[in-house]
Design a protein around this motif. Sequence first.
Motif, PDB file in Angstrom:
ATOM      1  N   VAL A 170     -13.058   8.325  31.705  1.00 50.02           N
ATOM      2  CA  VAL A 170     -12.956   7.759  30.352  1.00 50.02           C
ATOM      3  C   VAL A 170     -14.347   7.614  29.742  1.00 50.02           C
ATOM      4  O   VAL A 170     -14.565   7.975  28.580  1.00 50.02           O
ATOM      5  N   HIS A 171     -15.290   7.112  30.522  1.00 44.66           N
ATOM      6  CA  HIS A 171     -16.659   6.941  30.011  1.00 44.66           C
ATOM      7  C   HIS A 171     -17.293   8.300  29.686  1.00 44.66           C
ATOM      8  O   HIS A 171     -17.969   8.441  28.661  1.00 44.66           O
ATOM      9  N   ILE A 172     -17.046   9.270  30.540  1.00 43.09           N
ATOM     10  CA  ILE A 172     -17.576  10.621  30.290  1.00 43.09           C
ATOM     11  C   ILE A 172     -16.959  11.206  29.022  1.00 43.09           C
ATOM     12  O   ILE A 172     -17.666  11.723  28.151  1.00 43.09           O
ATOM     13  N   MET A 173     -15.656  11.117  28.896  1.00 44.77           N
ATOM     14  CA  MET A 173     -14.957  11.789  27.793  1.00 44.77           C
ATOM     15  C   MET A 173     -15.086  11.066  26.452  1.00 44.77           C
ATOM     16  O   MET A 173     -15.100  11.709  25.404  1.00 44.77           O
ATOM     17  N   PHE A 174     -15.165   9.729  26.474  1.00 42.43           N
ATOM     18  CA  PHE A 174     -15.179   8.985  25.211  1.00 42.43           C
ATOM     19  C   PHE A 174     -16.493   8.259  24.942  1.00 42.43           C
ATOM     20  O   PHE A 174     -16.810   7.978  23.794  1.00 42.43           O
ATOM     21  N   GLY A 175     -17.266   8.001  25.985  1.00 39.70           N
ATOM     22  CA  GLY A 175     -18.515   7.282  25.797  1.00 39.70           C
ATOM     23  C   GLY A 175     -19.725   8.189  25.697  1.00 39.70           C
ATOM     24  O   GLY A 175     -20.714   7.836  25.063  1.00 39.70           O
ATOM     25  N   CYS A 176     -19.652   9.359  26.331  1.00 33.18           N
ATOM     26  CA  CYS A 176     -20.842  10.228  26.419  1.00 33.18           C
ATOM     27  C   CYS A 176     -20.586  11.676  26.050  1.00 33.18           C
ATOM     28  O   CYS A 176     -21.507  12.486  26.077  1.00 33.18           O
ATOM     29  N   LYS A 177     -19.387  12.056  25.720  1.00 30.80           N
ATOM     30  CA  LYS A 177     -19.035  13.466  25.490  1.00 30.80           C
ATOM     31  C   LYS A 177     -19.891  14.112  24.420  1.00 30.80           C
ATOM     32  O   LYS A 177     -20.260  15.271  24.521  1.00 30.80           O
ATOM     33  N   GLU A 178     -20.282  13.354  23.405  1.00 35.34           N
ATOM     34  CA  GLU A 178     -21.076  13.926  22.322  1.00 35.34           C
ATOM     35  C   GLU A 178     -22.513  14.210  22.772  1.00 35.34           C
ATOM     36  O   GLU A 178     -23.183  15.048  22.207  1.00 35.34           O
TER      37      GLU A 178
END
Length: 158
Positions: A84-92
């Motif tokens: 979740v952190h990878i996909m929504f917190g840092c994906k950009e």
Amino acid sequence: MASSSRRKYDVFISFRGEDTRYNFLSHLHKALLQKRIETYVDERLERGDEISRALLKAIEESEVSVIIFSDNYASSSWCLDELVHIMFGCKEKNVVVPIFYHVTPSDVRKQSGRFGDAFAELVKRSKDKEKLWRTALTKAANLCGWDAQISRYLSLSL
């Protein structure tokens, strides 16, 4: 006590230890290190670190996040919270590369097969995060990634 200096990693690897630590992950990690690619795996945790905070910080300090999806990946709330952190917190800010180890992108996307069975067992205990986890799994499975069945070619592309 953990060092206060911030260190940037080239790659953060999210994985389910019981499935991959002493086989696929160890080979991938060795290949990355041989190429002088600074890689974060959970063995870098220092005594006294708060685990979840240290892992989330390492994700944020990495340029690439590699997610090794395996049969039991979705049985771990730790793994799914990292996802979740990878996909929504840092994906950009980070490049995200999924690797499918003995599972298919469809298994991850639809939470089906043995992967889905593991996820269903976890959801029985943690119903409150189900929708967020499902969304992150689907989003990650829709990314172009690698099938670990062709991993013997991985060293050629590193």
